[in-house]
Design a protein around this motif. Structure first.
Motif, mmCIF file in Angstrom:
data_model
loop_
_atom_site.group_PDB
_atom_site.id
_atom_site.type_symbol
_atom_site.label_atom_id
_atom_site.label_comp_id
_atom_site.label_asym_id
_atom_site.label_seq_id
_atom_site.Cartn_x
_atom_site.Cartn_y
_atom_site.Cartn_z
ATOM 1 N N LEU A 359 0.867 -1.172 0.000
ATOM 2 C CA LEU A 359 0.000 0.000 0.000
ATOM 3 C C LEU A 359 0.910 1.230 0.000
ATOM 4 N N PRO A 360 0.848 2.066 -1.020
ATOM 5 C CA PRO A 360 1.787 3.186 -1.123
ATOM 6 C C PRO A 360 1.727 4.129 0.080
ATOM 7 N N GLU A 361 2.874 4.689 0.434
ATOM 8 C CA GLU A 361 2.960 5.668 1.517
ATOM 9 C C GLU A 361 2.058 6.863 1.249
ATOM 10 N N GLU A 362 1.791 7.134 -0.022
ATOM 11 C CA GLU A 362 0.978 8.291 -0.388
ATOM 12 C C GLU A 362 -0.450 8.205 0.132
ATOM 13 N N VAL A 363 -0.843 7.057 0.705
ATOM 14 C CA VAL A 363 -2.181 6.943 1.270
ATOM 15 C C VAL A 363 -2.406 8.016 2.335
ATOM 16 N N GLY A 364 -1.320 8.484 2.943
ATOM 17 C CA GLY A 364 -1.442 9.524 3.960
ATOM 18 C C GLY A 364 -1.934 10.846 3.434
ATOM 19 N N LYS A 365 -1.929 11.021 2.111
ATOM 20 C CA LYS A 365 -2.423 12.270 1.525
ATOM 21 C C LYS A 365 -3.946 12.320 1.453
ATOM 22 N N GLY A 370 -13.427 9.635 3.355
ATOM 23 C CA GLY A 370 -14.304 9.032 4.341
ATOM 24 C C GLY A 370 -14.238 7.516 4.378
ATOM 25 N N GLU A 371 -13.927 6.869 3.244
ATOM 26 C CA GLU A 371 -13.948 5.406 3.207
ATOM 27 C C GLU A 371 -12.975 4.906 2.144
ATOM 28 N N ILE A 372 -12.269 3.825 2.472
ATOM 29 C CA ILE A 372 -11.387 3.186 1.491
ATOM 30 C C ILE A 372 -11.595 1.683 1.563
ATOM 31 N N ARG A 373 -11.729 1.063 0.395
ATOM 32 C CA ARG A 373 -11.911 -0.391 0.297
ATOM 33 C C ARG A 373 -10.793 -0.965 -0.572
ATOM 34 N N LEU A 374 -9.965 -1.782 0.037
ATOM 35 C CA LEU A 374 -8.868 -2.450 -0.677
ATOM 36 C C LEU A 374 -8.981 -3.957 -0.531
ATOM 37 N N ILE A 387 -0.864 6.074 7.047
ATOM 38 C CA ILE A 387 -2.326 5.985 7.029
ATOM 39 C C ILE A 387 -2.931 6.724 8.217
ATOM 40 N N GLY A 388 -2.131 6.936 9.254
ATOM 41 C CA GLY A 388 -2.613 7.660 10.429
ATOM 42 C C GLY A 388 -2.990 9.096 10.138
ATOM 43 N N ARG A 389 -2.534 9.621 8.995
ATOM 44 C CA ARG A 389 -2.884 10.998 8.646
ATOM 45 C C ARG A 389 -4.285 11.103 8.031
ATOM 46 N N CYS A 390 -4.916 9.969 7.790
ATOM 47 C CA CYS A 390 -6.280 9.962 7.213
ATOM 48 C C CYS A 390 -7.287 10.223 8.330
ATOM 49 N N ILE A 391 -7.302 11.439 8.823
ATOM 50 C CA ILE A 391 -8.056 11.753 10.029
ATOM 51 C C ILE A 391 -9.564 11.797 9.792
ATOM 52 N N SER A 392 -9.998 11.868 8.547
ATOM 53 C CA SER A 392 -11.436 11.888 8.259
ATOM 54 C C SER A 392 -11.984 10.497 7.959
ATOM 55 N N MET A 393 -11.118 9.508 7.953
ATOM 56 C CA MET A 393 -11.530 8.152 7.592
ATOM 57 C C MET A 393 -12.554 7.611 8.583
ATOM 58 N N GLU A 404 1.091 -7.802 6.661
ATOM 59 C CA GLU A 404 1.804 -8.452 7.757
ATOM 60 C C GLU A 404 2.269 -7.420 8.764
ATOM 61 N N GLY A 405 2.839 -7.928 9.877
ATOM 62 C CA GLY A 405 3.354 -7.043 10.908
ATOM 63 C C GLY A 405 2.244 -6.466 11.777
ATOM 64 N N PRO A 406 2.579 -5.525 12.653
ATOM 65 C CA PRO A 406 1.584 -4.956 13.568
ATOM 66 C C PRO A 406 0.758 -3.863 12.912
ATOM 67 N N LEU A 407 -0.359 -3.540 13.552
ATOM 68 C CA LEU A 407 -1.117 -2.367 13.145
ATOM 69 C C LEU A 407 -0.344 -1.126 13.569
ATOM 70 N N PRO A 408 -0.167 -0.144 12.681
ATOM 71 C CA PRO A 408 0.635 1.040 13.041
ATOM 72 C C PRO A 408 0.031 1.780 14.233
ATOM 73 N N SER A 409 0.876 2.139 15.185
ATOM 74 C CA SER A 409 0.394 2.839 16.377
ATOM 75 C C SER A 409 -0.181 4.209 16.044
ATOM 76 N N ILE A 410 0.286 4.798 14.940
ATOM 77 C CA ILE A 410 -0.183 6.128 14.556
ATOM 78 C C ILE A 410 -1.660 6.117 14.169
ATOM 79 N N MET A 411 -2.218 4.920 13.964
ATOM 80 C CA MET A 411 -3.647 4.839 13.661
ATOM 81 C C MET A 411 -4.499 5.349 14.822
ATOM 82 N N SER A 412 -3.885 5.550 15.973
ATOM 83 C CA SER A 412 -4.613 6.099 17.117
ATOM 84 C C SER A 412 -5.139 7.500 16.843
ATOM 85 N N SER A 413 -4.558 8.175 15.856
ATOM 86 C CA SER A 413 -5.017 9.533 15.522
ATOM 87 C C SER A 413 -6.232 9.522 14.604
#
Length: 874
Positions: A359-365, A370-374, A387-393, A404-413
């Motif tokens: 998933l490209p880093e640009e997702v943060g833009k 409001g919604e993303i389906r992948l 992805i944590g910058r998607c504050i309106s999601m 894989e790996g953990p859920l990013p902690s920045i998703m808390s935002s």
């Protein structure tokens, strides 16, 4: 008197029969009032009458036959009333008639076969949204002056006749009927419309047309801007000549059987704003010429057979709010340029393809999305922290991949997140605690490799809202999850090491505590000194400090947390100064827009006073103990929470709370309408709320509704000079997905009609029990269309089952004759129909078609009176 215009007043009651004595009257306009009853037969005595309009009243009964006596009548407008029966044949014999508008009634029957001969001067035929049947008369081809025909949303059948003689036609709408069915000749009428050189709108969707898509559509007038062809049984290929329709802004040919490639010439349509080719059998690659469609706002190519890569040239579509490429055979990487389309705000759907890579880093833009389906692809690697910058999601679907790996902690935002589905991946690590604090209503972590203790707060309180099956290393959690208990094994060496660490920690802690106590005493002394000096001022206004609010909420304890919003958290607190329970909104100043939200809310709430608006007691703007900026608002506490919790309770709330009754829902709708009416019409300048939704309607001890959260509010003089064409302004008035008015997404200025749209959606949600973002609403269906269809069929299909159960219980308790029971059900049904009608009328896509909030309030109050008359007799 030659002309009598009584439109846009608050007139009630019946029309007096004495009107018939005004024999010289040429114009009678009664539009937008609350008049009712039958139109008196004496109307036929107005022999000089040329214009007669009754738009948006409550007239009922049949249309009087005596209208046919008005031989000078040129304009007859009976729109949006409650007329029943057939259209009198006498009206079709008024040869002077230029406009016949009977739309939005309950009329039935067919059109006379000689219509084209008896109405030689007719220019407009508006009969949409009735129950009319039968064929369109072939004689209509003789109405050479016809400019507009709108007969959509009826039950017309048969073949559509030729319109080749009608060259001035500019508006042709036969949408949502049962026309066609003869296959080989169904589409002949389209070719006859090529002679209409002024054609602007062509809507033929949702009929029974069959056969090949005719190539003659390439020869339609270049003035055509709106072409709806959706939901028929048309097959064949899309003609390359479609590129000749250079002024097209809307092209919708979804839900047919069209095959072959999309012609590259579609790139010529550089004025397109909405393109929907979904649910067909199109194949090949998505043309690179889409790069020319720079004005596109919505693009649907879903449910086809497209192959190859997603063209990176779509990056040129810098105005896209919605992109749907789901259910195809697209492969390769997701172009970073697509993820960089910061304009996307409604949703991005790339699900059920064969996409690979990360998933490209640009997702943060996608900060406004409001919604993303992948889901349903072959995406891999870690979910990027950006992805944590998607504050309106609000909804994030990435299930059925190989992340894989953990859920990013920045998703808390991502404070607005309501639905998160990461099931069936290869995610690992512990389930993050921050998921407890998000506003999640649905969470699926199933079939991953998560381990450790399952949290017990927030969404994890409900095994209905949360799924964790298929994670074999999880333990603990609440009993309903049926996970094994957590056991911790420690070796002797580990225990000794642990004891040593405890001793060291204890010594360090004692030293630290001494220092901290000294500092706390200093701060306590300073803050209390300031507080005692400021908590009560000469002006009588309550002053509070950070220390006061910290103490009132128990250190902002999670046990006092009432809810979380886009810009902060709301706590229950007990103020020392007043010894009263309050609601305290703490702004999260790290969120973009939070400081502006604070200023906006202070500016609005310091000026307004109304019984149905949440009362603000005071505000606090200062610093916390660490020197960080701190801002908070203190409100009157509402003991019954918000409307959203009552309409959509969690599993625990469902058992604890009684259900909202019909009368309570009506009362709350009236309370909200009263609040909006005050904001729009009774303050020194109109105020637009911009974020009306159930969670912003709070309920007091007596279940009275109070509108709150004015963080996005606008004073209208400011808004009218500030079009939403840049990202900073559009974020400020975006509102909430599902409730925001559609015109805001296309750059329109803020208006009171935007609030009316949100109110309409809220009313529909209150009486159907369905959110506007319910999973059932897809493929073009939404809450507005769902209720509108039910209204035309059986309104009870759309009503919340809880309300239907209440009505059954009322009927059982009513000790009257069987025929009385039927009558009582009809009276309740009339109330339900009116509620749904108000919701539908307020939530029309076009702002010009919505009623004013005052009119909605008036209708609601009248309906409540009728409802009370029934309930009192039970």
């Amino acid at each position: 008197m030659l002309f009598l215009d009584l439109g846009f007043n608050m007139l009630k009651g019946n029309l007096p029969t004495e009107l018939g004595s005004l024999s010289k009257l040429q114009g009678l306009i009664l539009q937008v009032n609350s008049l009712m009853g039958n139109i008196p037969l004496s109307i036929g005595n107005l022999s000089s009458l040329q214009n007669f309009g009754t738009t948006r009243n409550n007239f009922g009964g049949t249309i009087p036959e005596t209208l046919g006596q008005l031989r000078n009548l040129k304009m007859l407008v009976l729109t949006a009333n409650k007329f029943v029966g057939t259209i009198p044949i006498s009206i079709f014999n008024i040869s002077a008639l230029a406009l016949l508008d009977v739309a939005e009634n309950q009329l039935e029957g067919g059109l006379p076969g000689d219509l084209g001969f008896t109405l030689p001067n007719i220019e407009g035929i508006d009969m949409w949204q009735n129950h009319l049947t039968g064929p369109i008369p072939e004689s209509i081809s003789n109405t050479s002056n016809l400019k507009e025909i709108q007969i959509d949303q009826n039950n017309f059948t048969g073949k559509v006749p030729s319109f080749s003689k009608i060259r001035g036609l500019y508006w042709f709408n036969i949408y949502l009927n049962n026309l066609g069915g003869e296959q080989s000749t169904d589409m002949d009428f389209l070719c006859s419309l090529t002679n209409s050189t002024k054609l602007e709108l062509l809507a033929i969707g949702e009929n029974a047309f069959q056969g090949l898509i005719p190539h003659c559509i390439s020869n339609l007038s270049t003035t055509l801007s709106k072409f709806w062809f959706v939901s028929n049984n048309i097959f064949g290929t899309l003609p390359s000549g479609i590129g000749n329709l250079l002024n097209l802004e809307i092209l919708e040919i979804a839900d047919n059987n069209i095959s072959g490639n999309i012609p590259s010439e579609i790139g010529n349509l550089n004025k397109l704003k909405y393109l929907n080719l979904g649910n067909n059998e199109l194949l090949g690659q998505i043309p690179e010429s889409f790069a020319n469609l720079t004005l596109l706002i919505k693009l649907h190519l879903d449910n086809n057979n497209f192959r190859g890569l997603i063209p990176s040239s779509l990056k040129n579509c810098q105005n896209l709010l919605l992109l749907n490429l789901s259910n195809n055979n697209l492969s390769g990487y997701i172009p970073p340029e697509i993820m960089g389309l910061s304009s996307l705000s409604i949703y991005l759907d790339l699900s059920r393809n064969s996409l690979t890579g990360s998933l490209p880093e640009e997702v943060g833009k996608l900060e406004n999305l409001g919604e993303i389906r992948l889901n349903g692809n072959r995406l891999s690697q870690q979910i990027p922290s950006s992805i944590g910058r998607c504050i309106s999601m609000e909804r994030l679907y990435v299930q059925d991949n190989f992340f894989e790996g953990p859920l990013p902690s920045i998703m808390s935002s991502m404070r607005g997140l309501q639905v998160l589905n990461v099931s069936n991946n290869q995610l690992s690590g512990q389930i993050p605690k921050f998921l407890e604090s998000l506003n999640l209503t649905n969470l699926s972590l199933s079939y991953n490799d998560f381990e450790g203790v399952l949290p017990t707060g927030g969404v994890f309180r409900s095994a209905i809202s949360t799924s964790v099956i298929g994670n074999k290393k999880l333990c603990g959690g609440l009993p309903n999850f049926q996970l094994p208990k957590c056991y911790y094994k420690e070796s002797k060496r580990t225990r000794i090491s642990g004891i040593a660490k405890i001793l060291i920690s204890t010594i360090s802690a004692l030293v630290g505590v001494a220092c901290i106590l000294s500092l706390l005493y200093f701060f306590w002394f300073r803050q209390n000194k300031n507080a005692s000096a400021s908590s009560s001022s000469e002006d009588g206004f309550l002053h509070v400090s950070y220390h006061n609010l910290l103490k009132a909420t128990g250190g902002f304890s999670s046990t006092n947390l009432l809810g979380m919003g886009n810009f902060g958290s709301v706590y229950r607190g007990l103020l020392d100064q007043t010894q009263s329970v309050v609601a305290i909104k703490i702004l999260d100043l790290t969120c973009e827009g939070a400081p502006k939200s604070f200023i906006a809310e202070c500016e609005v709430l310091r000026r307004i006073r109304h019984r149905n608006l949440v009362k603000v007691l005071t505000a606090c703007s200062g610093f916390d103990f660490n020197g960080n900026d701190f801002k908070a608002l203190v409100y009157e506490f509402m003991s019954n929470g918000n409307l959203d919790e009552w309409l959509h309770p969690t599993a625990s709330q469902y058992m604890e709370r009684k259900k909202l009754s019909l009368l309570e829902r009506v009362n709350i709708a009236i309370d909200v309408a009263c609040a909006l009416d005050y904001l729009h019409h009774h303050y020194e300048m109109p105020i637009v709320h911009c974020d009306l939704k159930p969670s912003n309607v709070l309920l007091d001890d007596e279940m009275n509704g109070h509108v709150g959260d004015f963080g996005l509010a606008r004073f209208l003089p400011e808004a009218t000079h500030k079009l939403l064409v840049d990202q900073s302004s559009s974020v400020g008035v975006k509102g909430s997905f599902g409730y925001v008015a559609p015109e805001y997404g296309t750059g329109s200025a803020v208006s009171t009609q935007g609030d009316v749209y949100s109110f309409g959606v809220l009313v529909l949600e209150m009486f159907t029990g369905k959110r506007p973002i319910d999973d059932m609403f897809e493929d073009g269906l939404d809450l507005h269309r769902f209720t509108k269809a039910a209204l035309a069929d059986r309104v009870e299909k759309a009503i919340d089952p809880i309300l239907l159960q209440e009505i059954e219980e009322l009927e059982k308790r009513r000790t009257i004759a069987p025929e009385g029971k039927n009558k009582s059900w009809c009276s309740i049904k009339d109330c339900l129909v009116l509620m749904i009608e108000i919701g539908i009328t307020c939530s029309f896509e076009s702002s010009n078609e919505r009623m004013d909030i005052y009119d909605a309030l008036t209708k609601l109050q009248g309906m409540r009176k009728r409802l009370l008359e029934f309930i009192v007799t039970v």
